[in-house]
Design an enzyme around this catalytic site. Structure first.
Site, short mmCIF file in Angstrom:
data_model
loop_
_atom_site.label_atom_id
_atom_site.label_comp_id
_atom_site.label_asym_id
_atom_site.label_seq_id
_atom_site.Cartn_x
_atom_site.Cartn_y
_atom_site.Cartn_z
CD GLU A 81 -2.88 -1.11 2.38
OE1 GLU A 81 -2.84 -0.17 3.19
OE2 GLU A 81 -3.72 -2.02 2.41
CD GLN A 129 47.52 -11.16 -17.05
OE1 GLN A 129 47.90 -10.33 -16.23
NE2 GLN A 129 48.09 -12.35 -17.16
CD GLN A 143 33.81 0.10 -16.21
OE1 GLN A 143 32.65 0.46 -16.08
NE2 GLN A 143 34.81 0.95 -16.29
CD GLU A 151 18.19 -2.07 2.15
OE1 GLU A 151 17.17 -2.40 1.52
OE2 GLU A 151 19.20 -1.58 1.59
N GLY A 164 4.73 -0.86 2.95
CA GLY A 164 5.52 -1.66 2.02
C GLY A 164 6.26 -2.72 2.81
CB ILE A 168 -0.73 -4.15 -7.53
CG1 ILE A 168 -1.00 -3.61 -6.12
CG2 ILE A 168 -1.28 -5.56 -7.72
CD1 ILE A 168 -0.29 -4.33 -4.98
CD GLU A 218 8.18 -11.67 -5.00
OE1 GLU A 218 8.49 -12.64 -4.28
OE2 GLU A 218 7.64 -11.81 -6.12
N1 COS Z 1 6.19 -17.96 7.86
C1 COS Z 1 5.23 -18.13 8.81
N2 COS Z 1 5.05 -17.25 9.82
C2 COS Z 1 5.84 -16.18 9.85
C3 COS Z 1 6.86 -15.94 8.91
C4 COS Z 1 7.03 -16.90 7.88
N3 COS Z 1 7.96 -16.75 6.95
N4 COS Z 1 7.49 -14.78 9.20
C5 COS Z 1 6.91 -14.30 10.32
N5 COS Z 1 5.92 -15.14 10.69
C6 COS Z 1 5.06 -15.01 11.87
C7 COS Z 1 5.90 -14.84 13.14
O1 COS Z 1 6.27 -16.12 13.67
C8 COS Z 1 4.96 -14.11 14.06
O2 COS Z 1 4.02 -15.04 14.56
P1 COS Z 1 3.44 -14.93 16.10
O3 COS Z 1 2.75 -13.58 16.12
O4 COS Z 1 2.52 -16.09 16.18
O5 COS Z 1 4.65 -14.98 16.97
C9 COS Z 1 4.20 -13.19 13.09
O6 COS Z 1 4.31 -13.79 11.80
C10 COS Z 1 4.77 -11.79 13.05
O7 COS Z 1 6.15 -11.89 12.69
P2 COS Z 1 7.21 -10.74 12.97
O8 COS Z 1 7.08 -10.33 14.41
O9 COS Z 1 8.54 -11.19 12.50
O10 COS Z 1 6.62 -9.55 12.07
P3 COS Z 1 7.16 -8.10 11.78
O11 COS Z 1 5.98 -7.21 11.74
O12 COS Z 1 8.29 -7.76 12.69
O13 COS Z 1 7.65 -8.18 10.25
C11 COS Z 1 9.08 -8.55 8.38
C12 COS Z 1 8.57 -9.00 9.78
C13 COS Z 1 9.66 -7.16 8.37
C14 COS Z 1 10.17 -9.54 8.05
C15 COS Z 1 7.91 -8.67 7.37
O14 COS Z 1 6.95 -7.66 7.59
C16 COS Z 1 8.36 -8.59 5.92
O15 COS Z 1 8.84 -9.57 5.35
N6 COS Z 1 8.17 -7.45 5.26
C17 COS Z 1 8.46 -7.28 3.86
C18 COS Z 1 7.21 -7.43 3.09
C19 COS Z 1 7.46 -7.52 1.64
O16 COS Z 1 8.22 -8.36 1.19
N7 COS Z 1 6.80 -6.64 0.89
C20 COS Z 1 6.87 -6.64 -0.53
C21 COS Z 1 5.52 -6.92 -1.05
S1 COS Z 1 5.45 -8.03 -2.36
S2 COS Z 1 6.09 -7.02 -3.88
#
Ligand code: COS
Length: 382
Positions: free
Chosen positions: A126, A278, A336, A367, A130, A156, A363
């Site tokens: 959104e 080289q 290059q 970072e 992100g 999207i 995706e």
């Molecule tokens: N599979 C299953 N469960 C998962 C998981 C996975 N890969 N990753 C996290 N979870 C679960 C955690 O175990 C946690 O569960 P509980 O609440 O039961 O403990 C819950 O989800 C929340 O996880 P976490 O605390 O790690 O969440 P955060 O909000 O800190 O976010 C990140 C984690 C930043 C890693 C996540 O938001 C992310 O990957 N963001 C990027 C999103 C992305 O790729 N966007 C692009 C869109 S597609 S173009």
């Protein structure tokens, strides 16, 4: 341990290579120039069961495994990452159904997607959510047998042409009023409006849209899993599909390396090929080492996904971040080697350089991948 692809995967690689040479390579430059979705290539991919790769055989697919996906995506990306998006996007948009759908939901959506009769999109990002998925704002409110969805989505892929979208929303728990991330399958024609087509640096042969969701109606029966399962479903999808992004990066790095090797053989200076110098050899050798390392990490991550390895999410994050960082380096190295020629449209490396930037971003930024990797190493609580 066997580092060779088996007969089935080799046959897939060869058949995709052949199709890419016939249908994709000749159109790659033109697609970059004019943009849009190449419907004729989509038909060829549907006919040759390329679009069936993300789907289990019970639903008309060829198995739904991540490793064949990676191999096909890599081969297509050598010629055109825009066209590889067609396959990656079909997997990304449908994986939530494959992972969390009921038998009825799978039967309803997957066979047509596997045939390439319908196209899928992944509606997660959104304008203000992100990397931080949990802060998404799009809301779904129950109204009889439907959810009424209001909000917006950004960046999207294929939002303009998709027939189904796995859509991440916040539903409201009627008892506690708590908002939870949930995943719905929305269908075209029910109220999603394309408010903008993005103008991008690269992958111009795939469309990226902003969507306005104006009282979009989604039947309650299209809820995947339970209300509140959406966050985990989104993460499980990305655990799989990030291997496909890694494969895009490996394919482009290989495509650029092949171009640089050919140029170094053929381009003369003082009557001798520049490949004799080289300085050029060192660059080509570095590019080869790094591309091979990224390829094996990508295949390993995909294989771990297919084997349900408990650390599959960490491996796919490693592969995605490593391969996409490395692709920028390798493609930059290829430019290059070609010198000023590499900076022109006469050679595909300038397009690859533009196309490869986004793999470090979409995706989940690289970072975010590093956060996923580090948290997986450190364990719960970090
Ligand atoms: N599979 C299953 N469960 C998962 C998981 C996975 N890969 N990753 C996290 N979870 C679960 C955690 O175990 C946690 O569960 P509980 O609440 O039961 O403990 C819950 O989800 C929340 O996880 P976490 O605390 O790690 O969440 P955060 O909000 O800190 O976010 C990140 C984690 C930043 C890693 C996540 O938001 C992310 O990957 N963001 C990027 C999103 C992305 O790729 N966007 C692009 C869109 S597609 S173009």
């Amino acid at each position: 341990m066997d580092f060779e692809l088996d007969q089935e995967l080799l046959a897939l690689k060869e058949s995709v290579q052949k199709l890419v040479q016939e249908k994709v390579a000749p159109r790659a430059g033109e697609l970059d120039e004019i943009g849009g979705y190449p419907w004729d290539i989509k038909e060829a991919f549907a006919e040759n069961r390329i679009l069936a790769i993300p789907f289990p055989s019970e639903y008309g697919g060829t198995g739904g495994k991540a490793l064949p996906m990676a191999i096909a995506v890599e081969e297509i990306s050598k010629a055109s990452c825009s066209v590889a998006m067609m396959l990656s996007g079909q997997c990304l948009g449908s994986a939530a159904i494959t992972i969390a759908g009921t038998e009825e939901q799978k039967q309803q959506f997957l066979p047509d997607l596997a045939k390439g009769k319908t196209l899928a999109a992944y509606g997660l990002t959104e304008p203000d959510a992100g990397s931080d998925v949990a802060s998404l704002q799009t809301t779904a409110v129950r109204d009889g047998d439907d959810y009424v969805v209001t909000g917006s989505k950004r960046f999207i892929t294929y939002g303009d042409i998709a027939d189904v979208m796995t859509l991440f929303v916040k539903t409201v728990d009627p008892a506690t009023k708590e908002k939870k991330v949930s995943c719905l399958v929305a269908e075209r024609g029910t109220g999603w409006i394309v408010s903008k087509l993005e103008h991008k640096i690269g992958i111009k042969g795939s469309t990226t849209t902003e969507l306005f969701l104006d009282e979009l109606r989604v039947p309650v029966k299209n809820l995947l899993g339970k209300e509140g399962d959406g966050f985990k479903i989104a993460m499980q999808v990305l655990d799989k599909t990030r291997t496909s992004i890694a494969a895009q990066a490996v394919g482009m790095a290989q495509g650029a390396l092949d171009c640089a090797v050919q140029f170094a053989r053929e381009h003369l200076q003082n009557g001798k090929p520049i490949g004799r110098k080289q300085g050029i050899q060192m660059k080509l050798a570095d590019m080869e080492m790094k591309t091979e390392a990224a390829r094996f990490l990508t295949y390993m991550a995909a294989d771990k996904y297919d084997r349900h390895d408990p650390d599959r999410g960490r491996y796919s994050a490693c592969a995605k971040a490593y391969a996409s960082d490395l692709a920028m380096e390798v493609i930059g190295g290829a430019i290059q080697v070609l010198g000023e020629y590499g900076y022109t449209k006469k050679y595909p490396v300038e397009r690859m350089f533009r196309d490869a930037k986004v793999q470090q971003i979409y995706e989940g930024t690289n970072e975010i991948q590093r956060i996923v990797i580090a948290r997986s190493l450190l364990g719960k609580g970090f």
